[in-house]
Design an enzyme around this catalytic site. Structure first.
Site, PDB file in Angstrom:
ATOM      1  N   ASP A 174       2.226   7.862   1.895  1.00  0.00           N
ATOM      2  CA  ASP A 174       1.521   6.939   2.961  1.00  0.00           C
ATOM      3  C   ASP A 174       0.202   7.548   3.341  1.00  0.00           C
ATOM      4  OD1 ASP A 174       3.204   4.517   3.902  1.00  0.00           O
ATOM      5  OD2 ASP A 174       4.794   5.979   3.803  1.00  0.00           O
ATOM      6  N   ARG A 224       6.225  11.719   7.224  1.00  0.00           N
ATOM      7  CA  ARG A 224       4.789  11.773   7.370  1.00  0.00           C
ATOM      8  C   ARG A 224       3.966  12.951   7.938  1.00  0.00           C
ATOM      9  NH1 ARG A 224       2.000   6.490   8.296  1.00  0.00           N
ATOM     10  NH2 ARG A 224       0.193   7.738   7.702  1.00  0.00           N
ATOM     11  N   ARG A 244       7.489   5.060  16.908  1.00  0.00           N
ATOM     12  CA  ARG A 244       6.580   6.136  16.355  1.00  0.00           C
ATOM     13  C   ARG A 244       6.231   7.063  17.358  1.00  0.00           C
ATOM     14  NH1 ARG A 244       5.448   5.307  10.854  1.00  0.00           N
ATOM     15  NH2 ARG A 244       7.081   4.001   9.935  1.00  0.00           N
ATOM     16  N   HIS A 288       3.135  -0.397  15.288  1.00  0.00           N
ATOM     17  CA  HIS A 288       2.135   0.411  16.231  1.00  0.00           C
ATOM     18  C   HIS A 288       1.642  -0.604  17.240  1.00  0.00           C
ATOM     19  CE1 HIS A 288       1.427   3.362  12.719  1.00  0.00           C
ATOM     20  NE2 HIS A 288       2.329   3.942  13.487  1.00  0.00           N
ATOM     21  N   CYS A 333      -6.395   1.467  10.162  1.00  0.00           N
ATOM     22  CA  CYS A 333      -5.257   2.889   9.677  1.00  0.00           C
ATOM     23  C   CYS A 333      -5.784   3.592   8.394  1.00  0.00           C
ATOM     24  CB  CYS A 333      -3.866   2.380   9.613  1.00  0.00           C
ATOM     25  SG  CYS A 333      -3.657   1.086   8.154  1.00  0.00           S
TER      26      CYS A 333
HETATM   27  C1  CIR Z   1       4.171   3.881   7.570  1.00  0.00           C
HETATM   28  O1  CIR Z   1       5.306   3.011   7.773  1.00  0.00           O
HETATM   29  O2  CIR Z   1       4.037   4.725   8.167  1.00  0.00           O
HETATM   30  C2  CIR Z   1       3.125   3.001   6.594  1.00  0.00           C
HETATM   31  N1  CIR Z   1       3.785   2.349   5.724  1.00  0.00           N
HETATM   32  C3  CIR Z   1       2.178   2.244   7.582  1.00  0.00           C
HETATM   33  C4  CIR Z   1       1.197   3.127   8.549  1.00  0.00           C
HETATM   34  C5  CIR Z   1       0.162   2.162   9.010  1.00  0.00           C
HETATM   35  N2  CIR Z   1      -0.551   2.824   9.998  1.00  0.00           N
HETATM   36  C6  CIR Z   1      -1.258   2.201  10.887  1.00  0.00           C
HETATM   37  O3  CIR Z   1      -1.336   1.109  10.726  1.00  0.00           O
HETATM   38  N3  CIR Z   1      -2.109   2.838  11.905  1.00  0.00           N
END
Ligand code: CIR
Length: 265
Positions: free
Chosen positions: A59, A84, A129, A159, A247
């Site tokens: 990611d 992550r 998160r 988020h 993101c």
């Molecule tokens: C996750 O689940 O962490 C990633 N697949 C997606 C993160 C997306 N982040 C964001 O929109 N800030």
């Protein structure tokens, strides 16, 4: 010159975290989308910096989650998703030359997708998160930079910015039911229509244009009617991994922060 920090797509992107019944994203198609995104930022006047991908972190392209720029301060996040956390170090090493760094410490967790800065206000999602302890730590930094902080519980989306997308510093597009809208008082709220639920995504750029996902034309029409100058791009592989337009970058576009949107009218 405003700067956009991006991170390349890992060869392992097909193993990115996908919620629910979602399909695996395709790394090569995602690279094409990423190239178009990068070009759009370049055309908007950003200087582009791209960190190499880290195949140990599928990611890693979602660089927004690893660092938040608040005024003259960089905040190294501590992602709520443990797999992550290893993404943060390289991003912070890169940013630490620019500004002093403060860090979210355990047991706090924060992901940048939960942080939305509009003018002098910082909204932070309380989500799967980002936890209360992380919000308290972030609040101290934000208040030291003169921002007021509003914590917003987030329901049914990853988020805060999955459900509340900034268009300019007083307008947001909200997916109904994801947040208590009374916490967004003073903002102009546009509701995402139900037939495009979760399909909209936007990134306000420093030249006044708003990058939008091509997947939500009717929601886009609503903001065009309010005066937004939009640029639609296809990010379907990014969306397959629960990502959106904010993101994919950390925008350092003025003394305030990465998400400090410009007013469209
Ligand atoms: C996750 O689940 O962490 C990633 N697949 C997606 C993160 C997306 N982040 C964001 O929109 N800030």
């Amino acid at each position: 010159m405003p700067t956009a920090l991006l991170r390349a797509i890992a060869d392992t992107f097909d193993r990115a975290i996908v919620s629910g019944e979602g399909r695996a994203p395709d790394p090569n198609r995602a690279r094409v989308e990423h190239a178009v995104y990068r070009q759009a930022l370049l055309d908007a006047g950003y200087e582009i910096e791209v960190l190499p991908a880290d195949d140990a972190h599928p990611d890693c392209v979602f660089i927004e989650d690893t660092a938040v720029v608040i005024g003259s301060q960089v905040v190294a996040t501590r992602p709520g998703e443990p797999s992550r956390r290893g993404e943060v170090r390289e991003v912070i090493e890169h940013l630490s030359g620019r500004a002093p760094v403060s860090r979210i410490e355990a047991p706090g967790t924060v992901e940048g997708g939960d942080v939305m800065i509009l003018g002098e206000r910082l909204f932070v999602g309380m989500s799967r998160r980002t936890n209360r302890d992380g919000i308290d730590q972030l609040r101290r930094v934000a208040e030291s930079q003169g921002l007021s902080v509003t914590a917003v519980p987030v329901d049914g989306v990853l988020h805060l910015k999955s459900g509340v997308r900034p268009i300019d510093d007083r307008t947001v597009v909200v997916t109904p039911g994801t947040v208590d809208e009374t916490l967004l008082s003073g903002l102009r709220i546009v509701h995402e229509p139900s037939h495009e639920r979760h399909a909209f995504s936007a990134l306000p750029m420093s030249n006044g244009k708003v990058l939008v996902a091509a997947s939500a034309p009717d929601t886009t029409s609503l903001i065009v009617d309010l005066g937004a100058n939009v640029l639609p791009i296809d990010v379907s592989e990014i969306q397959a991994a629960d990502g959106g337009l904010t993101c994919l970058s950390i925008l350092i576009d003025d003394p305030r922060s990465q998400t400090n949107a410009r007013t469209t009218q």
